[in-house]
Write a protein that holds these residues in place. Structure first.
Motif, PDB file in Angstrom:
ATOM      1  N   LEU A  18       0.825  -1.208   0.000  1.00 60.49           N
ATOM      2  CA  LEU A  18       0.000   0.000   0.000  1.00 60.49           C
ATOM      3  C   LEU A  18       0.862   1.262   0.000  1.00 60.49           C
ATOM      4  CD1 LEU A  18      -2.800  -0.978   2.566  1.00 60.49           C
ATOM      5  CD2 LEU A  18      -2.891  -1.123   0.068  1.00 60.49           C
ATOM      6  N   TRP A  21       2.259   2.236  -3.344  1.00 62.87           N
ATOM      7  CA  TRP A  21       1.327   2.944  -4.225  1.00 62.87           C
ATOM      8  C   TRP A  21       1.374   4.418  -3.829  1.00 62.87           C
ATOM      9  CZ3 TRP A  21      -3.561  -0.635  -3.427  1.00 62.87           C
ATOM     10  CH2 TRP A  21      -3.273  -1.921  -3.919  1.00 62.87           C
ATOM     11  N   ASP A  22       2.392   5.088  -4.230  1.00 52.28           N
ATOM     12  CA  ASP A  22       2.638   6.491  -3.883  1.00 52.28           C
ATOM     13  C   ASP A  22       1.370   7.314  -4.121  1.00 52.28           C
ATOM     14  OD1 ASP A  22       3.575   9.052  -3.548  1.00 52.28           O
ATOM     15  OD2 ASP A  22       4.887   9.025  -5.306  1.00 52.28           O
ATOM     16  N   SER A  23       0.816   7.858  -3.062  1.00 54.32           N
ATOM     17  CA  SER A  23      -0.480   8.554  -3.188  1.00 54.32           C
ATOM     18  C   SER A  23      -0.453   9.909  -2.507  1.00 54.32           C
ATOM     19  CB  SER A  23      -1.602   7.679  -2.609  1.00 54.32           C
ATOM     20  OG  SER A  23      -1.292   7.254  -1.294  1.00 54.32           O
ATOM     21  N   GLY A  29      -0.905   9.559  -8.366  1.00 51.67           N
ATOM     22  CA  GLY A  29      -0.918   8.391  -7.494  1.00 51.67           C
ATOM     23  C   GLY A  29      -2.125   8.358  -6.563  1.00 51.67           C
ATOM     24  N   GLU A  30      -2.531   9.529  -6.072  1.00 49.50           N
ATOM     25  CA  GLU A  30      -3.722   9.595  -5.227  1.00 49.50           C
ATOM     26  C   GLU A  30      -4.952   9.195  -6.031  1.00 49.50           C
ATOM     27  OE1 GLU A  30      -5.894  12.799  -2.211  1.00 49.50           O
ATOM     28  OE2 GLU A  30      -5.172  13.477  -4.171  1.00 49.50           O
ATOM     29  N   PHE A  33      -4.867   5.283  -6.602  1.00 51.33           N
ATOM     30  CA  PHE A  33      -4.887   4.409  -5.427  1.00 51.33           C
ATOM     31  C   PHE A  33      -6.234   3.719  -5.259  1.00 51.33           C
ATOM     32  CE2 PHE A  33      -5.221   3.078  -1.083  1.00 51.33           C
ATOM     33  CZ  PHE A  33      -3.935   2.724  -0.698  1.00 51.33           C
ATOM     34  N   ARG A  36      -6.664   0.814  -7.588  1.00 50.07           N
ATOM     35  CA  ARG A  36      -5.814  -0.316  -7.217  1.00 50.07           C
ATOM     36  C   ARG A  36      -6.403  -1.063  -6.017  1.00 50.07           C
ATOM     37  NH1 ARG A  36      -0.089   3.021  -7.800  1.00 50.07           N
ATOM     38  NH2 ARG A  36       0.399   2.358  -9.935  1.00 50.07           N
ATOM     39  N   PHE A  85      -6.078   7.460   2.526  1.00 53.82           N
ATOM     40  CA  PHE A  85      -4.939   6.869   1.831  1.00 53.82           C
ATOM     41  C   PHE A  85      -4.012   7.899   1.195  1.00 53.82           C
ATOM     42  CE2 PHE A  85      -8.613   6.483  -1.163  1.00 53.82           C
ATOM     43  CZ  PHE A  85      -8.162   7.298  -2.195  1.00 53.82           C
ATOM     44  N   ASP A  86      -4.332   9.176   1.275  1.00 57.00           N
ATOM     45  CA  ASP A  86      -3.397  10.168   0.750  1.00 57.00           C
ATOM     46  C   ASP A  86      -2.310  10.448   1.776  1.00 57.00           C
ATOM     47  OD1 ASP A  86      -5.403  11.518   2.376  1.00 57.00           O
ATOM     48  OD2 ASP A  86      -4.528  13.408   1.688  1.00 57.00           O
ATOM     49  N   THR A 101       8.750   5.705  -0.426  1.00 58.70           N
ATOM     50  CA  THR A 101       7.539   4.870  -0.410  1.00 58.70           C
ATOM     51  C   THR A 101       7.877   3.386  -0.544  1.00 58.70           C
ATOM     52  OG1 THR A 101       7.247   5.228  -2.791  1.00 58.70           O
ATOM     53  CG2 THR A 101       6.059   6.702  -1.301  1.00 58.70           C
ATOM     54  N   LYS A 140      -1.403   4.453   6.348  1.00 54.73           N
ATOM     55  CA  LYS A 140      -1.708   3.210   5.641  1.00 54.73           C
ATOM     56  C   LYS A 140      -1.643   1.982   6.538  1.00 54.73           C
ATOM     57  CE  LYS A 140      -0.736   5.135   1.129  1.00 54.73           C
ATOM     58  NZ  LYS A 140       0.129   5.201  -0.052  1.00 54.73           N
TER      59      LYS A 140
END
Length: 546
Positions: A18, A21-23, A29-30, A33, A36, A85-86, A101, A140
């Motif tokens: 997680l 997944w650079d968000s 990426g945000e 996410f 994904r 998740f950001d 990340t 995360k």
């Protein structure tokens, strides 16, 4: 396919995936996410059988909120598992930014440069008990724990409903959570759910430098941003007393606001941090010998019990004192130099400026001025707020010199469930459970990291939020809060998350035993003892009485 995340090792691998997944907020990426995560959820057999129970919901700017519902056919209690998740940006990692990340790789690499870390971070690195990286702690790991819990509930057919809710944009404007308010109400109506608990997974934050305790939170602190536009009188620098600089006016206001104990609150022995200025500058776009006659300042105020109406009342009092001090000093200056000056600085709320402008120019013209100001200001809601107030004052210069008081986004209402019996039982249970797992857990009544729990279980009356709506220049255009719907999300709030350190810093890190062993046991115990076993006991009692 059996359970994938049932061991600490598997949960650690999930967390690292997680995080990879650079968000970062407002990046591609945000936006990716959510998709994904949706794919990962749909790999679970339960959601292959019930595909309609996983969904993506629009959160603006191409971003989406993710929901996944486990619904037991005979359950009444519904627990909402909340996370975001950001993450914040990663520039501070410098040469190690590419690894920021990748927790396993970053943690290994930090051993080569451990002398650059502060003493506590170096000790934690050498202990081998922490994973470093952006998003490991904030937050995360909380999402990882919720995914593992959801999977376990499905696998063991728990007689309780779980709604996983994970959102974007918590780190900037909480657009994801504000949009999710309506989503939760729609899901509840469609599925016939009754929300019993909003359970967030934000990490345990330190209360002061060097703090090593772990915490459970029965509420969350509020945050609001009173702001001011200062409008003076322009002149040439060669004739300074023919005008009045906005910077001069602003200096009196910031002196009064910065660290003012008028805004401090104390509840349950906890105190709100004192207000500080987050932004102060004049609004000149380029250099010239014209004096700066327009300036803006933004202040951060934390809340426990106070409403937006309460804060505006105090803010107006402070502005009045600042204007009085400024006027006294300015009059004395004019007296010494034998000039008449440009008049006294007055204080207005934004709603007063708006009414004056509409009376003078007409509502349609004001609407066009606001739209143009917002468009020219760019995407930032704070810049938009100042731009609207500034545009109106340019058209109403007869009101100057002035301090115009307004609110700038975002606004996080304070929420607290300390007195709820469910939360009293939950805190006691979690403290007992933590001891059996080898640690101590201390209760904090207001989470000090600011979180999305602010947008559920809202209990202020309409007078509190009306003051906010009327004095936020971008209200209804680019920013809004669903206050009425928030009141309908009427259930207790609780935050139980992993131990972490240094959120938003290069040394952000997560305690692995806390995140991958202790936290899952605690969450399972919480739900089993307070929902499943109580429900079964109530059913047994009912059957006996029948």
């Amino acid at each position: 396919m059996g359970r994938r995340w049932s061991t600490p090792e598997a949960r650690r691998a999930l967390l690292c995936e997680l995080v990879s997944w650079d968000s970062r907020t407002l990046t591609e990426g945000e936006r990716l996410f959510a998709q994904r995560l949706e794919t990962k959820l749909r790999e679970m057999p339960h959601f292959q059988q019930h595909p309609e129970r996983v969904a993506l919901h629009d959160a603006g700017l191409g971003r989406q909120t993710v929901t996944a519902l486990y619904k037991h056919p005979y359950a009444t209690d519904t627990i909402v598992l909340i996370s975001h998740f950001d993450t914040v940006q990663t520039e501070e990692y410098g040469a190690l930014q590419a690894l920021s990340t990748l927790p396993e790789e970053l943690t290994a690499k930090l051993h080569d440069v451990k002398d650059t870390l502060h003493a506590e971070a170096r000790a934690d690195l050498e202990s081998g008990e922490y994973l470093f990286g952006r998003g490991t702690m904030d937050m995360k790991a909380g999402l990882t724990a919720h995914l593992s819990l959801l999977e376990q509930a499905i696998d063991e057919d728990w007689p309780v409903n779980l709604l996983l809710l994970t959102v974007p944009d918590e780190e900037v404007n909480s657009a994801g959570m504000r949009a999710a308010v309506g989503v939760m109400l729609e899901i509840a109506e469609k599925e016939g759910l009754t929300f019993s608990l909003f359970l967030n997974g934000e990490p345990s934050f330190t209360q002061e430098p060097g703090d090593t305790k772990e915490y459970i939170y029965s509420g969350t602190i509020g945050k609001i941003m009173p702001a001011a536009l200062f409008y003076g009188k322009e002149t040439h620098v060669g004739e300074p007393l023919q005008g009045l600089t906005a910077n001069y006016i602003a200096s009196y206001m910031t002196q009064q606001m910065e660290f003012s104990d008028l805004f401090e609150e104390s509840v349950y022995g906890e105190k709100t941090p004192l207000p500080v200025s987050l932004y102060q500058r004049d609004l000149k776009d380029q250099y010239s010998t014209q004096t700066p006659y327009r300036a803006a300042a933004l202040y951060n105020v934390f809340l426990f019990k106070r409403t937006a109406a309460d804060v505006m009342e105090t803010f107006e009092k402070v502005a009045g004192e600042a204007a009085s001090a400024c006027n006294s000093a300015y009059r004395e200056l004019c007296r010494r130099h034998g000039v008449s000056g440009v008049g006294d600085v007055k204080v207005y709320r934004y709603e007063q400026i708006l009414t004056h402008a509409e009376d003078k120019l007409g509502e349609e013209e004001v609407r066009k001025l606001k739209e143009k100001a917002i468009a020219l200001a760019g995407p930032d809601e704070r810049a938009q707020s100042f731009a609207v107030a500034d545009r109106l004052m340019i058209e109403c210069q007869e009101l100057s010199p002035a301090i115009v008081l307004l609110y700038a986004p975002p606004y996080y209402p304070a929420v607290n469930s300390t007195e709820d019996q469910l939360i009293r039982d939950a805190v006691s249970l979690m403290q007992d459970t933590a001891r059996t797992l080898g640690t101590e857990l201390e209760q904090v009544h207001y989470f000090n990291g600011i979180c999305d729990l602010s947008y559920v279980n809202y209990r202020d009356g309409s007078a509190g939020w009306t003051a906010y709506e009327r004095n936020t220049p971008v209200w209804g255009d680019t920013y809004s809060i669903p206050f009425e719907d928030m009141r309908k999300l009427n259930a207790s709030v609780l935050n139980v998350g992993p131990l972490g350190r240094d959120a938003h810093q290069r040394t952000e890190r997560l305690h692995t035993d806390s995140a991958f062993r202790r936290l899952p046991i605690m969450l399972e115990t919480l739900i089993r003892k307070l929902f499943i076993e109580r429900s079964e006991h109530a059913a047994t009692q009912y059957n006996h009485s029948s």
